[in-house]
Design an enzyme around this catalytic site. Structure first.
Site, mmCIF file in Angstrom:
data_model
loop_
_atom_site.group_PDB
_atom_site.id
_atom_site.type_symbol
_atom_site.label_atom_id
_atom_site.label_comp_id
_atom_site.label_asym_id
_atom_site.label_seq_id
_atom_site.Cartn_x
_atom_site.Cartn_y
_atom_site.Cartn_z
ATOM 1 N N HIS A 1 -8.813 -4.879 -5.915
ATOM 2 C CA HIS A 1 -9.489 -4.768 -7.055
ATOM 3 C C HIS A 1 -8.286 -4.946 -8.267
ATOM 4 C CE1 HIS A 1 -12.538 -1.817 -5.307
ATOM 5 N NE2 HIS A 1 -11.488 -1.853 -4.384
ATOM 6 N N TYR A 2 -8.993 -5.332 -9.500
ATOM 7 C CA TYR A 2 -8.127 -4.977 -10.418
ATOM 8 C C TYR A 2 -8.701 -4.038 -11.487
ATOM 9 C CZ TYR A 2 -11.334 -8.618 -12.935
ATOM 10 O OH TYR A 2 -12.183 -9.276 -13.575
ATOM 11 N N THR A 3 -7.836 -3.326 -12.289
ATOM 12 C CA THR A 3 -8.241 -1.971 -12.859
ATOM 13 C C THR A 3 -8.917 -2.374 -14.291
ATOM 14 O OG1 THR A 3 -5.952 -1.868 -14.129
ATOM 15 C CG2 THR A 3 -6.376 -0.921 -11.784
ATOM 16 N N GLU B 1 -5.825 -1.003 -5.831
ATOM 17 C CA GLU B 1 -5.990 -1.335 -7.246
ATOM 18 C C GLU B 1 -4.609 -2.033 -7.843
ATOM 19 O OE1 GLU B 1 -8.527 -1.165 -9.356
ATOM 20 O OE2 GLU B 1 -10.113 0.189 -8.517
ATOM 21 N N HIS C 1 -13.167 -7.178 -4.382
ATOM 22 C CA HIS C 1 -14.467 -6.001 -4.969
ATOM 23 C C HIS C 1 -15.560 -6.840 -5.089
ATOM 24 C CE1 HIS C 1 -15.544 -2.191 -7.146
ATOM 25 N NE2 HIS C 1 -16.235 -2.504 -6.200
ATOM 26 N N ASP D 1 -13.869 -8.519 -9.852
ATOM 27 C CA ASP D 1 -12.668 -8.316 -9.434
ATOM 28 C C ASP D 1 -12.284 -8.690 -7.939
ATOM 29 O OD1 ASP D 1 -14.118 -5.752 -9.403
ATOM 30 O OD2 ASP D 1 -12.114 -4.997 -8.784
#
Length: 295
Positions: free
Chosen positions: A57-59, A121, A180, A190
């Site tokens: 994922h990225y946040t 993440e 994700h 993401d």
């Protein structure tokens, strides 16, 4: 008279202390010497690792805000990789526990991925600020490559080390190392088009990637015989994507195409089905056929 005596006897019994029910606060041990758990003499062959997926994922936030969201809120991940130039990878949830990172969706026949995955993440803003609202006032349906934010080099190296280790320990299939967006294509985009899946595969042996020769072969084959929409959708299912059975490229179906392109054709993610996208999909199915068979 006998009936009255019987009634009196029952009444007197009901007024007696319920001695057998009065040990609740004085629980007795089952045995004076504890029984031994033997986990070495016999072992079952019918078992497998619980962890089947790694989800990246990225946040969409900075370091400080990402920490707050992942430690104080209702979402979590097993690991957090910040954009600091240091040697830290933060373990927020023990691997043996369930993190709340995947949400609704599915991949490779599994629909509750929180139960069977490790979530990672990565601190990254996602879409560059000047492009946040780009889809509202344009003809674009999806963000192109240039809209996304680059990952720092140190983050890529941290991801490589961490994913290599997790995949080896749990024997995770390359195709089950996903983004994700792969499991939730209508909700998430993401880790985005600038996450370097190809580089991670070629330099570190991480995750899935297609062979160029196979892609070229299937491009030529597709030009000779155009597949039907149901055939293309079945190819997506064969790889692991959840996609509907309609005989059209509706929005939900195009979301799947876009998610696939973000992962495997990131320089040109359009959400439109074309020969190159289908050829990449066929090449992946050829390379990884049967690689995710599990109970």
């Amino acid at each position: 008279m006998a009936k009255n005596l019987t009634t009196l006897a029952l009444a007197s019994l009901l007024t007696l202390p319920l001695i057998g029910c009065m040990t609740t606060n004085n629980v007795q041990p089952i045995a004076t010497k504890p029984f031994v758990i033997d986990s070495e003499t016999y072992q079952s062959a019918g078992k497998s690792q619980r962890i089947k997926f790694i989800v990246l994922h990225y946040t969409v936030s900075d370091n400080e805000r990402s920490i707050q969201l992942l430690t104080k809120g209702k979402v979590s991940a097993h690991y957090l990789i910040m954009d600091n130039d240091d040697d830290k990878i933060y373990n927020l949830v023990p691997e043996g526990e369930r993190a709340w990172h995947a949400g609704d969706g599915g991949f490779a026949g599994r629909t509750i991925l929180n139960d069977t995955s490790i979530g990672i993440e990565i601190v990254n803003k996602g879409i560059q600020p000047q492009y946040k609202d780009a889809l509202k006032d344009s003809e674009l349906d999806y963000h192109p490559y240039k809209h996304f934010v680059e990952f720092d080099e140190v983050q890529i190296k941290k991801v490589a080390q961490l994913v290599q280790d997790i995949a080896m320990r749990y024997d995770i299939s390359p195709k089950n190392i996903i983004g994700h967006s792969d499991l939730a294509p209508s909700r998430k985009i993401d880790p985005g088009a600038k996450f370097p899946w190809q580089r991670l595969h070629e330099e570190y042996g991480i995750a899935a990637w297609y062979d160029e020769a196979d892609k070229q072969f299937f491009m030529k084959e597709t030009q000779l015989a155009t597949p039907t929409i149901p055939e293309v959708k079945q190819a997506f299912r064969d790889y692991g994507y959840q996609i509907n059975s309609t005989a059209e490229w509706d929005k939900a179906s195009r979301d799947v195409i876009y998610a696939f392109q973000l992962h495997f054709r990131p320089l040109k993610p359009t959400g439109q089905m074309d020969i190159e996208t289908y050829a990449i999909l066929k090449a992946l199915n050829k390379k990884y056929a049967g690689r995710d068979d599990f109970y």
